[in-house]
Design a protein around this motif. Structure first.
Motif, PDB file in Angstrom:
ATOM      1  N   LEU A  72      -9.179  -5.980  -0.109  1.00  0.00           N
ATOM      2  CA  LEU A  72     -10.188  -4.931  -0.271  1.00  0.00           C
ATOM      3  C   LEU A  72      -9.686  -3.580   0.220  1.00  0.00           C
ATOM      4  O   LEU A  72      -8.866  -3.501   1.133  1.00  0.00           O
ATOM      5  CB  LEU A  72     -11.446  -5.287   0.522  1.00  0.00           C
ATOM      6  N   VAL A  73     -10.248  -2.544  -0.384  1.00  0.00           N
ATOM      7  CA  VAL A  73     -10.048  -1.177   0.079  1.00  0.00           C
ATOM      8  C   VAL A  73     -11.441  -0.598   0.313  1.00  0.00           C
ATOM      9  O   VAL A  73     -12.228  -0.473  -0.624  1.00  0.00           O
ATOM     10  CB  VAL A  73      -9.297  -0.324  -0.966  1.00  0.00           C
ATOM     11  N   PRO A  74     -11.775  -0.279   1.560  1.00  0.00           N
ATOM     12  CA  PRO A  74     -13.089   0.295   1.817  1.00  0.00           C
ATOM     13  C   PRO A  74     -13.123   1.788   1.494  1.00  0.00           C
ATOM     14  O   PRO A  74     -12.099   2.465   1.549  1.00  0.00           O
ATOM     15  CB  PRO A  74     -13.279   0.058   3.319  1.00  0.00           C
ATOM     16  N   TYR A  97     -16.714  -1.019  -1.475  1.00  0.00           N
ATOM     17  CA  TYR A  97     -15.438  -1.722  -1.435  1.00  0.00           C
ATOM     18  C   TYR A  97     -14.831  -1.776  -2.828  1.00  0.00           C
ATOM     19  O   TYR A  97     -15.537  -1.899  -3.820  1.00  0.00           O
ATOM     20  CB  TYR A  97     -15.615  -3.146  -0.896  1.00  0.00           C
ATOM     21  N   PHE A  98     -13.500  -1.700  -2.865  1.00  0.00           N
ATOM     22  CA  PHE A  98     -12.749  -1.747  -4.107  1.00  0.00           C
ATOM     23  C   PHE A  98     -11.632  -2.768  -3.967  1.00  0.00           C
ATOM     24  O   PHE A  98     -11.176  -3.064  -2.858  1.00  0.00           O
ATOM     25  CB  PHE A  98     -12.156  -0.368  -4.419  1.00  0.00           C
ATOM     26  N   SER A  99     -11.185  -3.283  -5.108  1.00  0.00           N
ATOM     27  CA  SER A  99     -10.018  -4.163  -5.106  1.00  0.00           C
ATOM     28  C   SER A  99      -8.787  -3.300  -4.846  1.00  0.00           C
ATOM     29  O   SER A  99      -8.844  -2.067  -4.942  1.00  0.00           O
ATOM     30  CB  SER A  99      -9.880  -4.890  -6.448  1.00  0.00           C
ATOM     31  N   ARG A 100      -7.679  -3.923  -4.559  1.00  0.00           N
ATOM     32  CA  ARG A 100      -6.420  -3.188  -4.364  1.00  0.00           C
ATOM     33  C   ARG A 100      -5.985  -2.479  -5.648  1.00  0.00           C
ATOM     34  O   ARG A 100      -5.188  -1.551  -5.600  1.00  0.00           O
ATOM     35  CB  ARG A 100      -5.315  -4.131  -3.866  1.00  0.00           C
ATOM     36  N   LYS A 101      -6.566  -2.888  -6.791  1.00  0.00           N
ATOM     37  CA  LYS A 101      -6.282  -2.235  -8.068  1.00  0.00           C
ATOM     38  C   LYS A 101      -7.244  -1.076  -8.338  1.00  0.00           C
ATOM     39  O   LYS A 101      -7.181  -0.438  -9.381  1.00  0.00           O
ATOM     40  CB  LYS A 101      -6.368  -3.245  -9.208  1.00  0.00           C
ATOM     41  N   GLY A 102      -8.206  -0.834  -7.423  1.00  0.00           N
ATOM     42  CA  GLY A 102      -9.136   0.275  -7.572  1.00  0.00           C
ATOM     43  C   GLY A 102     -10.435  -0.060  -8.278  1.00  0.00           C
ATOM     44  O   GLY A 102     -11.245   0.822  -8.543  1.00  0.00           O
ATOM     45  N   GLU A 103     -10.662  -1.333  -8.573  1.00  0.00           N
ATOM     46  CA  GLU A 103     -11.897  -1.734  -9.248  1.00  0.00           C
ATOM     47  C   GLU A 103     -13.002  -1.981  -8.215  1.00  0.00           C
ATOM     48  O   GLU A 103     -12.744  -2.567  -7.162  1.00  0.00           O
ATOM     49  CB  GLU A 103     -11.640  -3.020 -10.049  1.00  0.00           C
ATOM     50  N   PRO A 104     -14.237  -1.552  -8.510  1.00  0.00           N
ATOM     51  CA  PRO A 104     -15.339  -1.809  -7.572  1.00  0.00           C
ATOM     52  C   PRO A 104     -15.540  -3.310  -7.351  1.00  0.00           C
ATOM     53  O   PRO A 104     -15.468  -4.094  -8.287  1.00  0.00           O
ATOM     54  CB  PRO A 104     -16.556  -1.205  -8.277  1.00  0.00           C
ATOM     55  N   VAL A 105     -15.788  -3.674  -6.106  1.00  0.00           N
ATOM     56  CA  VAL A 105     -16.107  -5.058  -5.760  1.00  0.00           C
ATOM     57  C   VAL A 105     -17.617  -5.085  -5.523  1.00  0.00           C
ATOM     58  O   VAL A 105     -18.096  -4.821  -4.419  1.00  0.00           O
ATOM     59  CB  VAL A 105     -15.322  -5.532  -4.518  1.00  0.00           C
TER      60      VAL A 105
END
Length: 138
Positions: A72-74, A97-105
């Protein structure tokens, strides 16, 4: 310097604290995160656990942060600052939160933390804080 410029400088300093929270969370840097709190700070976690004092906040963070951001990327965005006094501010934040690819989680939802910060020796510190999930729309 006029009051508007001075106020904007304080908002920028507060935004820097929030950016440091994001950086510490993203990189799982427990000590960096804990250093942002006053010694006697209050923190209520997103799950409702009350933590009183920097030592309790540190102990909790050491348990939950390592490994939590592996995938995750907060993102923490200041959405409103209310100055209660010149040295005390209520800060509303949008937490996503986003995935490491930049997609919303989206399955984690959003958070809407409230940070009450106080300026101590020229530095804004987290003082009384509540991390809250955004309620689902009806």
């Amino acid at each position: 310097m006029d009051a508007t410029t001075d106020r904007q400088g304080e908002i920028t300093a507060i935004e820097h604290v929030v950016a440091t929270i994001e950086h510490a969370q993203s990189n799982e840097l427990v000590e960096e995160f804990v250093s942002l709190f006053r010694e006697d700070a209050i923190w209520t976690t997103g799950a409702g656990k009350l933590l009183i004092g920097r030592d309790a906040i540190a102990a909790f963070t050491k348990q939950v942060l390592p490994g939590a951001m592996k995938d995750l990327v907060p993102s923490y965005e200041v959405v409103h600052v209310l100055f209660i006094r010149t040295d005390v501010a209520a800060v509303k934040v949008r937490q996503r939160y986003f995935s490491r690819k930049g997609e919303p989680v989206t399955d984690l939802g959003e958070g809407t933390p409230m940070y009450v910060m106080s300026k101590e020796d020229g530095q804004w510190r987290l003082t009384a804080n509540q991390n809250t999930a955004v309620a689902a729309s009806a």
